[in-house]
Design a protein around this motif. Structure first.
Motif, PDB file in Angstrom:
ATOM      1  N   MET A   1       0.845  -1.171   0.000  1.00 56.96           N
ATOM      2  CA  MET A   1       0.000   0.000   0.000  1.00 56.96           C
ATOM      3  C   MET A   1       0.885   1.227   0.000  1.00 56.96           C
ATOM      4  N   ASP A   2       0.343   2.350  -0.425  1.00 52.94           N
ATOM      5  CA  ASP A   2       1.107   3.587  -0.389  1.00 52.94           C
ATOM      6  C   ASP A   2       0.648   4.450   0.780  1.00 52.94           C
ATOM      7  N   GLU A   3       1.175   5.667   0.872  1.00 50.68           N
ATOM      8  CA  GLU A   3       0.871   6.538   2.006  1.00 50.68           C
ATOM      9  C   GLU A   3      -0.615   6.878   2.094  1.00 50.68           C
ATOM     10  N   LYS A   4      -1.263   7.111   0.935  1.00 49.21           N
ATOM     11  CA  LYS A   4      -2.698   7.433   0.949  1.00 49.21           C
ATOM     12  C   LYS A   4      -3.505   6.264   1.501  1.00 49.21           C
ATOM     13  N   GLY A   5      -3.205   5.055   1.038  1.00 49.60           N
ATOM     14  CA  GLY A   5      -3.911   3.873   1.530  1.00 49.60           C
ATOM     15  C   GLY A   5      -3.659   3.646   3.007  1.00 49.60           C
ATOM     16  N   PHE A   6      -2.428   3.859   3.440  1.00 53.08           N
ATOM     17  CA  PHE A   6      -2.050   3.718   4.843  1.00 53.08           C
ATOM     18  C   PHE A   6      -2.847   4.693   5.709  1.00 53.08           C
ATOM     19  N   LYS A   8      -5.695   6.335   5.027  1.00 53.63           N
ATOM     20  CA  LYS A   8      -7.132   6.053   5.027  1.00 53.63           C
ATOM     21  C   LYS A   8      -7.438   4.809   5.849  1.00 53.63           C
ATOM     22  N   SER A   9      -6.570   3.804   5.782  1.00 45.23           N
ATOM     23  CA  SER A   9      -6.767   2.594   6.579  1.00 45.23           C
ATOM     24  C   SER A   9      -6.759   2.933   8.063  1.00 45.23           C
ATOM     25  N   ARG A  10      -5.829   3.766   8.474  1.00 49.19           N
ATOM     26  CA  ARG A  10      -5.765   4.185   9.880  1.00 49.19           C
ATOM     27  C   ARG A  10      -7.026   4.945  10.274  1.00 49.19           C
ATOM     28  N   GLU A  11      -7.484   5.856   9.404  1.00 45.17           N
ATOM     29  CA  GLU A  11      -8.684   6.651   9.707  1.00 45.17           C
ATOM     30  C   GLU A  11      -9.935   5.791   9.803  1.00 45.17           C
ATOM     31  N   GLN A  12     -10.090   4.852   8.862  1.00 41.87           N
ATOM     32  CA  GLN A  12     -11.326   4.086   8.746  1.00 41.87           C
ATOM     33  C   GLN A  12     -11.339   2.804   9.575  1.00 41.87           C
ATOM     34  N   GLY A  13     -10.171   2.301   9.930  1.00 39.90           N
ATOM     35  CA  GLY A  13     -10.104   1.067  10.699  1.00 39.90           C
ATOM     36  C   GLY A  13     -10.248  -0.191   9.866  1.00 39.90           C
ATOM     37  N   LEU A  15      -8.830  -1.953   5.885  1.00 42.63           N
ATOM     38  CA  LEU A  15      -7.746  -1.842   4.922  1.00 42.63           C
ATOM     39  C   LEU A  15      -8.196  -1.197   3.612  1.00 42.63           C
ATOM     40  N   TRP A  16      -7.433  -0.207   3.166  1.00 45.13           N
ATOM     41  CA  TRP A  16      -7.628   0.461   1.882  1.00 45.13           C
ATOM     42  C   TRP A  16      -6.300   0.384   1.132  1.00 45.13           C
ATOM     43  N   VAL A  17      -6.379   0.285  -0.184  1.00 45.77           N
ATOM     44  CA  VAL A  17      -5.185   0.226  -1.005  1.00 45.77           C
ATOM     45  C   VAL A  17      -5.323   1.204  -2.167  1.00 45.77           C
ATOM     46  N   SER A  18      -4.211   1.524  -2.774  1.00 45.44           N
ATOM     47  CA  SER A  18      -4.219   2.409  -3.938  1.00 45.44           C
ATOM     48  C   SER A  18      -4.068   1.572  -5.195  1.00 45.44           C
ATOM     49  N   HIS A  19      -4.940   1.813  -6.164  1.00 48.33           N
ATOM     50  CA  HIS A  19      -4.835   1.108  -7.431  1.00 48.33           C
ATOM     51  C   HIS A  19      -3.574   1.585  -8.142  1.00 48.33           C
ATOM     52  N   PRO A  20      -2.738   0.663  -8.634  1.00 51.03           N
ATOM     53  CA  PRO A  20      -1.464   1.066  -9.223  1.00 51.03           C
ATOM     54  C   PRO A  20      -1.594   1.847 -10.525  1.00 51.03           C
ATOM     55  N   VAL A  21      -2.723   1.717 -11.230  1.00 55.24           N
ATOM     56  CA  VAL A  21      -2.895   2.412 -12.500  1.00 55.24           C
ATOM     57  C   VAL A  21      -3.530   3.784 -12.288  1.00 55.24           C
ATOM     58  N   THR A  22      -4.626   3.825 -11.536  1.00 52.12           N
ATOM     59  CA  THR A  22      -5.371   5.078 -11.391  1.00 52.12           C
ATOM     60  C   THR A  22      -4.964   5.889 -10.170  1.00 52.12           C
ATOM     61  N   GLY A  23      -4.362   5.229  -9.182  1.00 49.71           N
ATOM     62  CA  GLY A  23      -4.022   5.922  -7.947  1.00 49.71           C
ATOM     63  C   GLY A  23      -5.202   6.102  -7.012  1.00 49.71           C
ATOM     64  N   ARG A  24      -6.388   5.614  -7.422  1.00 52.33           N
ATOM     65  CA  ARG A  24      -7.581   5.736  -6.580  1.00 52.33           C
ATOM     66  C   ARG A  24      -7.436   4.896  -5.324  1.00 52.33           C
ATOM     67  N   ILE A  25      -7.938   5.414  -4.208  1.00 51.20           N
ATOM     68  CA  ILE A  25      -7.965   4.670  -2.964  1.00 51.20           C
ATOM     69  C   ILE A  25      -9.217   3.799  -2.992  1.00 51.20           C
ATOM     70  N   LEU A  26      -9.021   2.498  -2.813  1.00 49.49           N
ATOM     71  CA  LEU A  26     -10.117   1.538  -2.895  1.00 49.49           C
ATOM     72  C   LEU A  26     -10.082   0.612  -1.690  1.00 49.49           C
ATOM     73  N   ALA A 130      -8.947  18.737  15.189  1.00 45.44           N
ATOM     74  CA  ALA A 130      -9.986  18.119  14.360  1.00 45.44           C
ATOM     75  C   ALA A 130      -9.902  16.601  14.476  1.00 45.44           C
ATOM     76  N   SER A 131     -11.056  15.957  14.643  1.00 46.50           N
ATOM     77  CA  SER A 131     -11.041  14.519  14.885  1.00 46.50           C
ATOM     78  C   SER A 131     -11.600  13.682  13.742  1.00 46.50           C
ATOM     79  N   SER A 132     -12.284  14.284  12.813  1.00 46.70           N
ATOM     80  CA  SER A 132     -12.831  13.507  11.697  1.00 46.70           C
ATOM     81  C   SER A 132     -12.211  13.995  10.388  1.00 46.70           C
ATOM     82  N   PRO A 133     -12.245  13.179   9.360  1.00 44.92           N
ATOM     83  CA  PRO A 133     -11.728  13.625   8.063  1.00 44.92           C
ATOM     84  C   PRO A 133     -12.429  14.895   7.568  1.00 44.92           C
ATOM     85  N   GLU A 134     -13.739  14.985   7.794  1.00 48.37           N
ATOM     86  CA  GLU A 134     -14.487  16.159   7.366  1.00 48.37           C
ATOM     87  C   GLU A 134     -14.007  17.404   8.096  1.00 48.37           C
TER      88      GLU A 134
END
Length: 170
Positions: A1-6, A8-13, A15-26, A130-134
Motif C-alpha cells: 500500500m502507499d501513504e494514501k492507503g495507509f 485512510k486505513s488508519r482513519e477508517q479502521g 484496509l484500503w489500497v491504492s490502485h497502481p494504474v489510477t491511484g484511486r484509494i479503494l 480536528a477529529s474527523s476527516p471532514e
C-alpha cells in the motif's frame, strides 16, 4: 500500500489500497480487518488476521474507471486546484483594495496583521484538534484562507508559498 492507503486505513479502521494504474484509494477486496499497520522507511505494511483472503482491488474497480482516469490530463487537477487558489487570492486582493462593508475579509484587514496572525493561530489549533476527516478538511480550508489573508496583508502571495513548496518537492 502507499501513504494514501495507509492513512485512510488508519482513519477508517479497515484496509484500503491504492490502485497502481489510477491511484484511486479503494477498499481491500477481501478481509478488510487488520491487526496492525506499520511504516518502515518508505514502505507501508498491514498485518492481516491469520487466514485472511482477498485480492487487492482487482474485482472492485471497473474498466470504465480506468478508461475515464486515463482520459484525464495528469496536470488537470493540479491546474484546477491552482486556479482555485488564484481565484481566492484575487478575491482577497480585491477586498483589500475595495474594503467592502460587511465583508469578513475587510473586517480582518481593518483589525490588522496582528489580529490576522492570531486568527491563523486559532485556526491551526482547530486543525490540530480536528477529529474527523471532514473536520480536517474544513479546518484546513479555514487555515489556508486566513493564511492567504495574512500573506496579502504583508504584501505577499500564495504563489510565493507555492514556489517555495515547488523548491522543496525536488
Amino acid at each position: 500500500m502507499d501513504e494514501k492507503g495507509f492513512s485512510k486505513s488508519r482513519e477508517q479502521g479497515v484496509l484500503w489500497v491504492s490502485h497502481p494504474v489510477t491511484g484511486r484509494i479503494l477498499p481491500f477486496a477481501g478481509e478488510g480487518k487488520f491487526l496492525q499497520l506499520e511504516k518502515r522507511r518508505n514502505c507501508y505494511y498491514a498485518l492481516l488476521p491469520e487466514g485472511a483472503k482477498g485480492e487487492a482491488y482487482e474485482d472492485v474497480i471497473k474498466e470504465t474507471d480506468i478508461e475515464e482516469h486515463d482520459a484525464l490530463e495528469v496536470l488537470g487537477e493540479d491546474r484546477e486546484n491552482n486556479e482555485i487558489l488564484t481565484s481566492l487570492s484575487r478575491t482577497i486582493q480585491k477586498r483589500h483594495i475595495d474594503m467592502p462593508a460587511g465583508s469578513y475579509t475587510t473586517h480582518l484587514f481593518e483589525k490588522g496583521s496582528n489580529k490576522i496572525r492570531k486568527k491563523c493561530g486559532e485556526e491551526a489549533i482547530e486543525l490540530v484538534l480536528a477529529s474527523s476527516p471532514e473536520d480536517l478538511v474544513f479546518e484546513s480550508a479555514d487555515l489556508i484562507y486566513h493564511m492567504m489573508v495574512l500573506l496579502e496583508a504583508e504584501g505577499l502571495s500564495i504563489q510565493e508559498v507555492l514556489a517555495e513548496l515547488k523548491k522543496r518537492d525536488s
